[in-house]
Design a protein around this motif. Structure first.
Motif, PDB file in Angstrom:
ATOM      1  N   LYS A 192      34.939   7.513 -67.160  1.00 32.80           N
ATOM      2  CA  LYS A 192      35.878   8.064 -66.183  1.00 32.80           C
ATOM      3  C   LYS A 192      35.718   7.375 -64.834  1.00 32.80           C
ATOM      4  CE  LYS A 192      37.642  12.499 -64.506  1.00 32.80           C
ATOM      5  NZ  LYS A 192      37.518  13.980 -64.604  1.00 32.80           N
ATOM      6  N   GLN A 193      34.485   7.100 -64.427  1.00 37.22           N
ATOM      7  CA  GLN A 193      34.251   6.448 -63.144  1.00 37.22           C
ATOM      8  C   GLN A 193      34.724   5.001 -63.157  1.00 37.22           C
ATOM      9  OE1 GLN A 193      33.235   8.079 -60.293  1.00 37.22           O
ATOM     10  NE2 GLN A 193      33.988   6.165 -59.421  1.00 37.22           N
ATOM     11  N   GLN A 194      34.494   4.295 -64.272  1.00 35.46           N
ATOM     12  CA  GLN A 194      34.965   2.917 -64.378  1.00 35.46           C
ATOM     13  C   GLN A 194      36.492   2.871 -64.308  1.00 35.46           C
ATOM     14  OE1 GLN A 194      33.080   1.973 -68.077  1.00 35.46           O
ATOM     15  NE2 GLN A 194      31.384   0.875 -67.118  1.00 35.46           N
ATOM     16  N   LEU A 195      37.118   3.844 -64.941  1.00 34.17           N
ATOM     17  CA  LEU A 195      38.573   3.907 -64.905  1.00 34.17           C
ATOM     18  C   LEU A 195      39.063   4.105 -63.476  1.00 34.17           C
ATOM     19  CD1 LEU A 195      41.143   3.893 -66.601  1.00 34.17           C
ATOM     20  CD2 LEU A 195      40.859   6.350 -66.935  1.00 34.17           C
ATOM     21  N   LYS A 196      38.405   5.010 -62.748  1.00 29.44           N
ATOM     22  CA  LYS A 196      38.775   5.249 -61.351  1.00 29.44           C
ATOM     23  C   LYS A 196      38.560   3.996 -60.507  1.00 29.44           C
ATOM     24  CE  LYS A 196      38.004  10.255 -61.077  1.00 29.44           C
ATOM     25  NZ  LYS A 196      37.201  11.334 -60.432  1.00 29.44           N
ATOM     26  N   ASN A 197      37.421   3.335 -60.712  1.00 25.55           N
ATOM     27  CA  ASN A 197      37.132   2.127 -59.949  1.00 25.55           C
ATOM     28  C   ASN A 197      38.180   1.053 -60.201  1.00 25.55           C
ATOM     29  OD1 ASN A 197      34.828   3.266 -58.886  1.00 25.55           O
ATOM     30  ND2 ASN A 197      33.435   2.290 -60.324  1.00 25.55           N
ATOM     31  N   SER A 198      38.581   0.925 -61.463  1.00 23.06           N
ATOM     32  CA  SER A 198      39.559  -0.086 -61.816  1.00 23.06           C
ATOM     33  C   SER A 198      40.915   0.219 -61.209  1.00 23.06           C
ATOM     34  CB  SER A 198      39.677  -0.178 -63.343  1.00 23.06           C
ATOM     35  OG  SER A 198      38.459  -0.577 -63.913  1.00 23.06           O
ATOM     36  N   LEU A 199      41.286   1.496 -61.210  1.00 22.45           N
ATOM     37  CA  LEU A 199      42.573   1.877 -60.637  1.00 22.45           C
ATOM     38  C   LEU A 199      42.631   1.627 -59.135  1.00 22.45           C
ATOM     39  CD1 LEU A 199      43.294   5.143 -62.636  1.00 22.45           C
ATOM     40  CD2 LEU A 199      44.679   3.068 -62.653  1.00 22.45           C
ATOM     41  N   LYS A 200      41.493   1.696 -58.493  1.00 23.30           N
ATOM     42  CA  LYS A 200      41.455   1.417 -57.054  1.00 23.30           C
ATOM     43  C   LYS A 200      41.942   0.002 -56.767  1.00 23.30           C
ATOM     44  CE  LYS A 200      37.592   4.498 -55.901  1.00 23.30           C
ATOM     45  NZ  LYS A 200      36.174   4.544 -55.467  1.00 23.30           N
ATOM     46  N   MET A 201      41.734  -0.884 -57.750  1.00 22.73           N
ATOM     47  CA  MET A 201      42.109  -2.268 -57.546  1.00 22.73           C
ATOM     48  C   MET A 201      43.626  -2.437 -57.545  1.00 22.73           C
ATOM     49  SD  MET A 201      39.170  -3.460 -57.189  1.00 22.73           S
ATOM     50  CE  MET A 201      39.572  -5.194 -57.152  1.00 22.73           C
ATOM     51  N   ILE A 202      44.317  -1.557 -58.253  1.00 26.45           N
ATOM     52  CA  ILE A 202      45.771  -1.611 -58.266  1.00 26.45           C
ATOM     53  C   ILE A 202      46.336  -1.000 -57.002  1.00 26.45           C
ATOM     54  CG2 ILE A 202      47.820  -0.927 -59.537  1.00 26.45           C
ATOM     55  CD1 ILE A 202      46.148  -0.497 -61.925  1.00 26.45           C
ATOM     56  N   LYS A 203      45.621  -0.029 -56.501  1.00 33.45           N
ATOM     57  CA  LYS A 203      46.109   0.768 -55.386  1.00 33.45           C
ATOM     58  C   LYS A 203      46.493  -0.088 -54.178  1.00 33.45           C
ATOM     59  CE  LYS A 203      44.785   4.717 -52.493  1.00 33.45           C
ATOM     60  NZ  LYS A 203      43.759   5.763 -52.250  1.00 33.45           N
ATOM     61  N   LYS A 204      45.652  -1.031 -53.846  1.00 32.79           N
ATOM     62  CA  LYS A 204      45.897  -1.835 -52.658  1.00 32.79           C
ATOM     63  C   LYS A 204      47.210  -2.605 -52.765  1.00 32.79           C
ATOM     64  CE  LYS A 204      43.789  -5.320 -49.685  1.00 32.79           C
ATOM     65  NZ  LYS A 204      42.601  -6.154 -49.420  1.00 32.79           N
ATOM     66  N   ASP A 230      50.003  19.036 -62.764  1.00 36.08           N
ATOM     67  CA  ASP A 230      50.159  20.486 -62.785  1.00 36.08           C
ATOM     68  C   ASP A 230      49.744  21.080 -64.129  1.00 36.08           C
ATOM     69  OD1 ASP A 230      51.118  20.441 -60.193  1.00 36.08           O
ATOM     70  OD2 ASP A 230      53.242  20.515 -60.764  1.00 36.08           O
ATOM     71  N   THR A 231      49.920  20.326 -65.192  1.00 33.24           N
ATOM     72  CA  THR A 231      49.578  20.797 -66.534  1.00 33.24           C
ATOM     73  C   THR A 231      48.059  20.799 -66.735  1.00 33.24           C
ATOM     74  OG1 THR A 231      51.660  19.948 -67.432  1.00 33.24           O
ATOM     75  CG2 THR A 231      49.883  20.397 -69.013  1.00 33.24           C
ATOM     76  N   ASP A 232      47.393  19.755 -66.228  1.00 37.33           N
ATOM     77  CA  ASP A 232      45.943  19.672 -66.447  1.00 37.33           C
ATOM     78  C   ASP A 232      45.298  18.920 -65.284  1.00 37.33           C
ATOM     79  OD1 ASP A 232      43.376  19.512 -67.387  1.00 37.33           O
ATOM     80  OD2 ASP A 232      43.834  18.306 -69.162  1.00 37.33           O
ATOM     81  N   PRO A 233      45.138  19.590 -64.136  1.00 37.28           N
ATOM     82  CA  PRO A 233      44.566  18.923 -62.945  1.00 37.28           C
ATOM     83  C   PRO A 233      43.139  18.426 -63.159  1.00 37.28           C
ATOM     84  CG  PRO A 233      44.741  21.295 -62.616  1.00 37.28           C
ATOM     85  CD  PRO A 233      45.505  21.008 -63.859  1.00 37.28           C
ATOM     86  N   LYS A 234      42.393  19.095 -64.002  1.00 39.94           N
ATOM     87  CA  LYS A 234      40.997  18.725 -64.212  1.00 39.94           C
ATOM     88  C   LYS A 234      40.842  17.319 -64.763  1.00 39.94           C
ATOM     89  CE  LYS A 234      36.888  20.055 -66.873  1.00 39.94           C
ATOM     90  NZ  LYS A 234      36.354  21.011 -67.889  1.00 39.94           N
ATOM     91  N   ASN A 235      41.738  16.907 -65.650  1.00 40.69           N
ATOM     92  CA  ASN A 235      41.601  15.612 -66.310  1.00 40.69           C
ATOM     93  C   ASN A 235      42.575  14.563 -65.781  1.00 40.69           C
ATOM     94  OD1 ASN A 235      39.517  16.209 -68.357  1.00 40.69           O
ATOM     95  ND2 ASN A 235      41.028  17.699 -69.080  1.00 40.69           N
ATOM     96  N   PHE A 236      43.250  14.877 -64.692  1.00 42.24           N
ATOM     97  CA  PHE A 236      44.211  13.933 -64.119  1.00 42.24           C
ATOM     98  C   PHE A 236      43.480  12.833 -63.364  1.00 42.24           C
ATOM     99  CE2 PHE A 236      47.169  12.572 -60.747  1.00 42.24           C
ATOM    100  CZ  PHE A 236      48.309  12.287 -61.509  1.00 42.24           C
ATOM    101  N   ILE A 237      43.834  11.589 -63.644  1.00 43.99           N
ATOM    102  CA  ILE A 237      43.244  10.436 -62.951  1.00 43.99           C
ATOM    103  C   ILE A 237      44.381   9.567 -62.430  1.00 43.99           C
ATOM    104  CG2 ILE A 237      41.811   8.373 -63.163  1.00 43.99           C
ATOM    105  CD1 ILE A 237      40.326   9.718 -65.437  1.00 43.99           C
ATOM    106  N   PHE A 238      44.301   9.213 -61.148  1.00 44.14           N
ATOM    107  CA  PHE A 238      45.350   8.355 -60.587  1.00 44.14           C
ATOM    108  C   PHE A 238      44.759   7.486 -59.490  1.00 44.14           C
ATOM    109  CE2 PHE A 238      49.408   7.165 -58.708  1.00 44.14           C
ATOM    110  CZ  PHE A 238      50.194   7.052 -59.854  1.00 44.14           C
ATOM    111  N   ALA A 239      45.458   6.386 -59.233  1.00 45.08           N
ATOM    112  CA  ALA A 239      44.972   5.451 -58.223  1.00 45.08           C
ATOM    113  C   ALA A 239      45.107   6.049 -56.822  1.00 45.08           C
ATOM    114  CB  ALA A 239      45.765   4.160 -58.304  1.00 45.08           C
TER     115      ALA A 239
END
Length: 279
Positions: free
Chosen positions: A161-173, A270-279
């Motif tokens: 989950k953390q690697q996924l978040k880190n990777s998404l940060k790269m798209i964010k910019k 809204d359906t599942d905030p606990k497992n939501f991951i976004f950049a």
């Protein structure tokens, strides 16, 4: 993603692309591939950390480091770089607006490998040729496919989950710059802060496009499921797919891809905030 060029950029320290990333971002995501090819070829950060900026150090271990990455991305056939495999991957994985530029660079440099029977030298000089032919797209491609490459690298283990978040940060910019949004506007989307403004909506659409779930300018349900299986940790796949199933028809209510992306993302949160991951 496509993999060969992307991978090289990723390894050099790169889910982004088209922009310069910070040193810390490079370190956070570069670990996904460097941990495999760097030790195998006994190279240092100083030797390979700035390849995406055109710093090609002509040393044997650096050449074989590049070859290692190419091998891992599946474009080496019979111990040689395979241009057909490269072209096929570009068509499958690259965003439409980048395909022609990347294929032009690949075509321009396709004979480099033939001049070098040694795989390490062939890989190194091909990568260098592509950078010199089109430095902008060479850099751009590395992040777009970080998630794809990382998944290939980690195989069935996908990403944590953390690697996924880190990777998404790269798209964010990239997507922030492209849509002129600030961190105040989009920095807390993963916490449920969806600001109903057009630039924010198009920022979300940009993220979805970069992660390859938009086809023909529409959110594609099947592609999203595939990306979940490819990228998400096993424990998140079921819950995220369930949320997506409940929200899959939201996009059909909107012809505009920005609006469709925004309201779909909000529905999934809204359906599942606990497992939501976004950049």
């Amino acid at each position: 993603m496509s993999h060969w060029l992307i991978a090289l950029l990723l390894v050099s320290g790169s889910f982004n692309s088209i922009f310069c990333v910070t040193r810390q971002q490079l370190k956070n995501t570069g670990k996904l591939m460097k941990k495999n090819c760097m030790p195998k070829n006994d190279v240092t950060e100083e030797q390979v950390g700035d390849i995406e900026k055109g710093k090609f150090i002509e040393e044997r271990n650096v050449m074989c480091y590049v070859a290692c990455v190419y091998t891992m991305t599946g474009v080496v056939k019979n111990n040689r770089l395979n241009n057909e495999a490269v072209t096929k991957q570009v068509d499958i994985l690259f965003p439409p607006e980048m395909r022609d530029a990347v294929k032009a660079a690949a075509d321009h440099c396709k004979d480099i490998g033939k001049k070098n029977k040694d795989l390490c030298e062939a890989s190194y000089y091909t990568a260098k040729c592509m950078y010199e032919y089109d430095a902008e797209n060479f850099t751009m491609s590395r992040i777009v496919f970080l998630l794809i490459f990382a998944a290939i690298l980690y195989g069935s283990n996908a990403l944590t989950k953390q690697q996924l978040k880190n990777s998404l940060k790269m798209i964010k910019k990239q997507c922030m710059s492209k849509n002129d949004v600030t961190d105040d506007l989009v920095g807390d989307i993963d916490k449920g802060k969806f600001i109903e403004q057009k630039p924010v909506m198009c920022y979300i659409a940009c993220i979805y496009q970069m992660t390859q779930v938009i086809k023909n300018n529409k959110l594609n349900y099947e592609s999203t499921l595939k990306q979940i299986d490819l990228m998400y940790p096993p424990e998140l796949r079921g819950p995220v797919k369930e949320a997506l199933e409940k929200c899959k028809d939201v996009a059909t209510k909107y012809k505009d891809v920005c609006e469709a992306s925004f309201w779909t993302a909000k529905c999934v949160y809204d359906t599942d905030p606990k497992n939501f991951i976004f950049a």
